[in-house]
Design a protein around this motif. Structure first.
Motif, PDB file in Angstrom:
ATOM      1  N   MET A   1       0.837  -1.195   0.000  1.00 38.83           N
ATOM      2  CA  MET A   1       0.000   0.000   0.000  1.00 38.83           C
ATOM      3  C   MET A   1       0.872   1.245   0.000  1.00 38.83           C
ATOM      4  N   VAL A   2       0.627   2.164  -0.924  1.00 36.26           N
ATOM      5  CA  VAL A   2       1.328   3.438  -0.987  1.00 36.26           C
ATOM      6  C   VAL A   2       0.284   4.540  -0.870  1.00 36.26           C
ATOM      7  N   LEU A   3       0.292   5.235   0.259  1.00 27.54           N
ATOM      8  CA  LEU A   3      -0.755   6.212   0.538  1.00 27.54           C
ATOM      9  C   LEU A   3      -0.152   7.535   0.995  1.00 27.54           C
ATOM     10  N   PRO A   4      -0.394   8.650   0.293  1.00 24.45           N
ATOM     11  CA  PRO A   4       0.118   9.948   0.752  1.00 24.45           C
ATOM     12  C   PRO A   4      -0.615  10.401   2.002  1.00 24.45           C
ATOM     13  N   LEU A   5       0.138  11.004   2.932  1.00 21.59           N
ATOM     14  CA  LEU A   5      -0.442  11.449   4.195  1.00 21.59           C
ATOM     15  C   LEU A   5      -0.369  12.970   4.369  1.00 21.59           C
ATOM     16  N   ALA A   6       0.699  13.591   3.908  1.00 20.31           N
ATOM     17  CA  ALA A   6       0.885  15.035   4.079  1.00 20.31           C
ATOM     18  C   ALA A   6       2.077  15.466   3.246  1.00 20.31           C
ATOM     19  N   ASP A   7       2.147  16.779   2.972  1.00 25.75           N
ATOM     20  CA  ASP A   7       3.308  17.284   2.243  1.00 25.75           C
ATOM     21  C   ASP A   7       4.080  18.350   3.034  1.00 25.75           C
ATOM     22  N   GLY A   8       3.467  18.957   4.014  1.00 22.20           N
ATOM     23  CA  GLY A   8       4.165  19.924   4.855  1.00 22.20           C
ATOM     24  C   GLY A   8       4.539  21.219   4.175  1.00 22.20           C
ATOM     25  N   LEU A   9       4.024  21.461   2.974  1.00 23.44           N
ATOM     26  CA  LEU A   9       4.359  22.686   2.254  1.00 23.44           C
ATOM     27  C   LEU A   9       3.424  23.802   2.708  1.00 23.44           C
ATOM     28  N   PRO A  10       3.949  24.862   3.330  1.00 24.71           N
ATOM     29  CA  PRO A  10       3.081  25.934   3.850  1.00 24.71           C
ATOM     30  C   PRO A  10       2.457  26.756   2.727  1.00 24.71           C
ATOM     31  N   THR A  11       1.365  27.417   3.043  1.00 21.70           N
ATOM     32  CA  THR A  11       0.690  28.288   2.082  1.00 21.70           C
ATOM     33  C   THR A  11       0.663  29.720   2.618  1.00 21.70           C
ATOM     34  N   ARG A  12       0.578  30.667   1.691  1.00 22.05           N
ATOM     35  CA  ARG A  12       0.525  32.083   2.076  1.00 22.05           C
ATOM     36  C   ARG A  12      -0.888  32.540   2.357  1.00 22.05           C
ATOM     37  N   ARG A  13      -1.849  31.877   1.759  1.00 24.01           N
ATOM     38  CA  ARG A  13      -3.253  32.273   1.916  1.00 24.01           C
ATOM     39  C   ARG A  13      -4.085  31.055   2.312  1.00 24.01           C
ATOM     40  N   LYS A  14      -5.182  31.284   2.980  1.00 19.09           N
ATOM     41  CA  LYS A  14      -6.064  30.183   3.377  1.00 19.09           C
ATOM     42  C   LYS A  14      -6.709  29.563   2.134  1.00 19.09           C
ATOM     43  N   PRO A  15      -6.749  28.238   2.069  1.00 24.91           N
ATOM     44  CA  PRO A  15      -7.312  27.572   0.889  1.00 24.91           C
ATOM     45  C   PRO A  15      -8.847  27.522   0.944  1.00 24.91           C
ATOM     46  N   VAL A  16      -9.462  28.686   0.882  1.00 24.11           N
ATOM     47  CA  VAL A  16     -10.914  28.750   1.081  1.00 24.11           C
ATOM     48  C   VAL A  16     -11.674  28.008  -0.013  1.00 24.11           C
ATOM     49  N   VAL A  17     -11.195  28.080  -1.253  1.00 18.70           N
ATOM     50  CA  VAL A  17     -11.881  27.391  -2.353  1.00 18.70           C
ATOM     51  C   VAL A  17     -11.698  25.883  -2.221  1.00 18.70           C
ATOM     52  N   ASN A  18     -10.477  25.455  -1.928  1.00 15.04           N
ATOM     53  CA  ASN A  18     -10.229  24.024  -1.767  1.00 15.04           C
ATOM     54  C   ASN A  18     -11.070  23.449  -0.627  1.00 15.04           C
ATOM     55  N   ASN A  19     -11.135  24.187   0.479  1.00 12.56           N
ATOM     56  CA  ASN A  19     -11.972  23.741   1.596  1.00 12.56           C
ATOM     57  C   ASN A  19     -13.441  23.689   1.199  1.00 12.56           C
ATOM     58  N   ALA A  20     -13.890  24.688   0.435  1.00 12.71           N
ATOM     59  CA  ALA A  20     -15.288  24.719   0.005  1.00 12.71           C
ATOM     60  C   ALA A  20     -15.607  23.545  -0.912  1.00 12.71           C
ATOM     61  N   LEU A  21     -14.670  23.165  -1.775  1.00 12.75           N
ATOM     62  CA  LEU A  21     -14.879  22.018  -2.664  1.00 12.75           C
ATOM     63  C   LEU A  21     -15.000  20.727  -1.858  1.00 12.75           C
ATOM     64  N   MET A  22     -14.149  20.570  -0.856  1.00 12.67           N
ATOM     65  CA  MET A  22     -14.228  19.373  -0.017  1.00 12.67           C
ATOM     66  C   MET A  22     -15.544  19.338   0.746  1.00 12.67           C
ATOM     67  N   ILE A  23     -15.936  20.480   1.309  1.00 13.36           N
ATOM     68  CA  ILE A  23     -17.197  20.543   2.054  1.00 13.36           C
ATOM     69  C   ILE A  23     -18.383  20.243   1.146  1.00 13.36           C
ATOM     70  N   ALA A  24     -18.337  20.754  -0.087  1.00 11.46           N
ATOM     71  CA  ALA A  24     -19.433  20.520  -1.030  1.00 11.46           C
ATOM     72  C   ALA A  24     -19.563  19.034  -1.345  1.00 11.46           C
ATOM     73  N   CYS A  25     -18.442  18.365  -1.576  1.00  9.08           N
ATOM     74  CA  CYS A  25     -18.487  16.929  -1.875  1.00  9.08           C
ATOM     75  C   CYS A  25     -19.045  16.140  -0.692  1.00  9.08           C
ATOM     76  N   ILE A  26     -18.612  16.493   0.512  1.00  5.99           N
ATOM     77  CA  ILE A  26     -19.096  15.802   1.709  1.00  5.99           C
ATOM     78  C   ILE A  26     -20.578  16.076   1.919  1.00  5.99           C
ATOM     79  N   ALA A  27     -20.991  17.327   1.735  1.00  9.09           N
ATOM     80  CA  ALA A  27     -22.394  17.695   1.937  1.00  9.09           C
ATOM     81  C   ALA A  27     -23.299  16.963   0.958  1.00  9.09           C
ATOM     82  N   VAL A  28     -22.881  16.882  -0.301  1.00  5.85           N
ATOM     83  CA  VAL A  28     -23.684  16.175  -1.308  1.00  5.85           C
ATOM     84  C   VAL A  28     -23.803  14.700  -0.942  1.00  5.85           C
ATOM     85  N   PHE A  29     -22.696  14.104  -0.500  1.00  2.00           N
ATOM     86  CA  PHE A  29     -22.720  12.689  -0.133  1.00  2.00           C
ATOM     87  C   PHE A  29     -23.660  12.440   1.047  1.00  2.00           C
TER      88      PHE A  29
END
Length: 221
Positions: free
Chosen positions: A1-29
């Motif tokens: 099994m090869v499974l990514p867990l984290a990358d540790g690369l910091p961001t300059r801005r909050k990933p609001v769109v990425n978070n919204a996409l994840m929330i949308a997928c979970i909400a639909v499910f």
């Protein structure tokens, strides 16, 4: 099994769109679990190549989204918990950094464009297919293609068996891509109902377009 867990690369801005996409997928499910309409919704809102290229059989009105709209809506549907969980994991690890590179608005446009490209690739290969395509994998494959172009040497913590190891992104994502190709060539993807063409197509489009999106479409100043 090869499974990514984290990358540790910091961001300059909050990933609001990425978070919204994840929330949308979970909400639909969750909504589909509550209503019990998962199979019906797959036909109504999943991407069915036959409907796009041939029209609805017998002019039957099934409701839901039109064939063009389903090239986007399919990316918010998932078949089961593990299908959803796997996509959320990859989007959580890699999507935030791609959004950071593009900015919020361009990232959303890029993500949706990859979703459409992945669906179209699947449809062009088998335009008579009446099997609904669902899942965010095609769009997320585009995100993976973008990530490996932007941060090829970024260490990604990967679970190899039961041992977490740092592996360069180009190798982590490269192994994933090779498995997609092998699954398609051997027929394993078809046996497991995996849309490998959408994965490969989304990845290629994401890798090819990340720099034009970032450098040509991004507002200056």
């Amino acid at each position: 099994m090869v499974l990514p867990l984290a990358d540790g690369l910091p961001t300059r801005r909050k990933p609001v769109v990425n978070n919204a996409l994840m929330i949308a997928c979970i909400a639909v499910f969750l909504w589909q679990l509550i209503t019990g309409h998962r199979e019906v919704d797959s036909i109504r809102y999943g991407f069915v190549p036959y409907f796009l290229f041939q029209g609805l059989p017998g002019d039957i009105d099934i409701g839901g989204a039109g064939p063009l709209a389903t090239m986007v809506t399919y990316a918010f549907l998932h078949g089961d918990f593990w299908h959803l969980a796997g996509n959320i994991l990859f989007l959580w690890i890699f999507g935030n950094n791609v959004e950071d590179a593009l900015g919020h608005g361009l990232y959303l446009l890029f993500y949706l464009f990859c979703a459409v490209a992945a669906a179209l690739g699947e449809g062009l290969v088998d335009p008579l297919s009446q099997a609904p395509l669902i899942g965010a994998s095609g769009a997320i494959s585009g995100v993976l293609g973008a990530y490996v172009m932007l941060y090829p040497r970024q260490p990604v913590i990967v679970l190899v068996g039961f041992v977490p190891l740092p592996v360069p992104a180009f190798l982590t994502i490269g192994i994933w891509f090779v498995f997609q190709l092998l699954d398609g060539v051997t027929g394993a993807a078809s046996a497991e109902s995996i849309a490998w063409i959408a994965h490969v197509g989304g990845f290629i489009v994401g890798a090819a377009l990340i720099r034009p999106f970032r450098h040509q479409l991004r507002p200056q100043g």
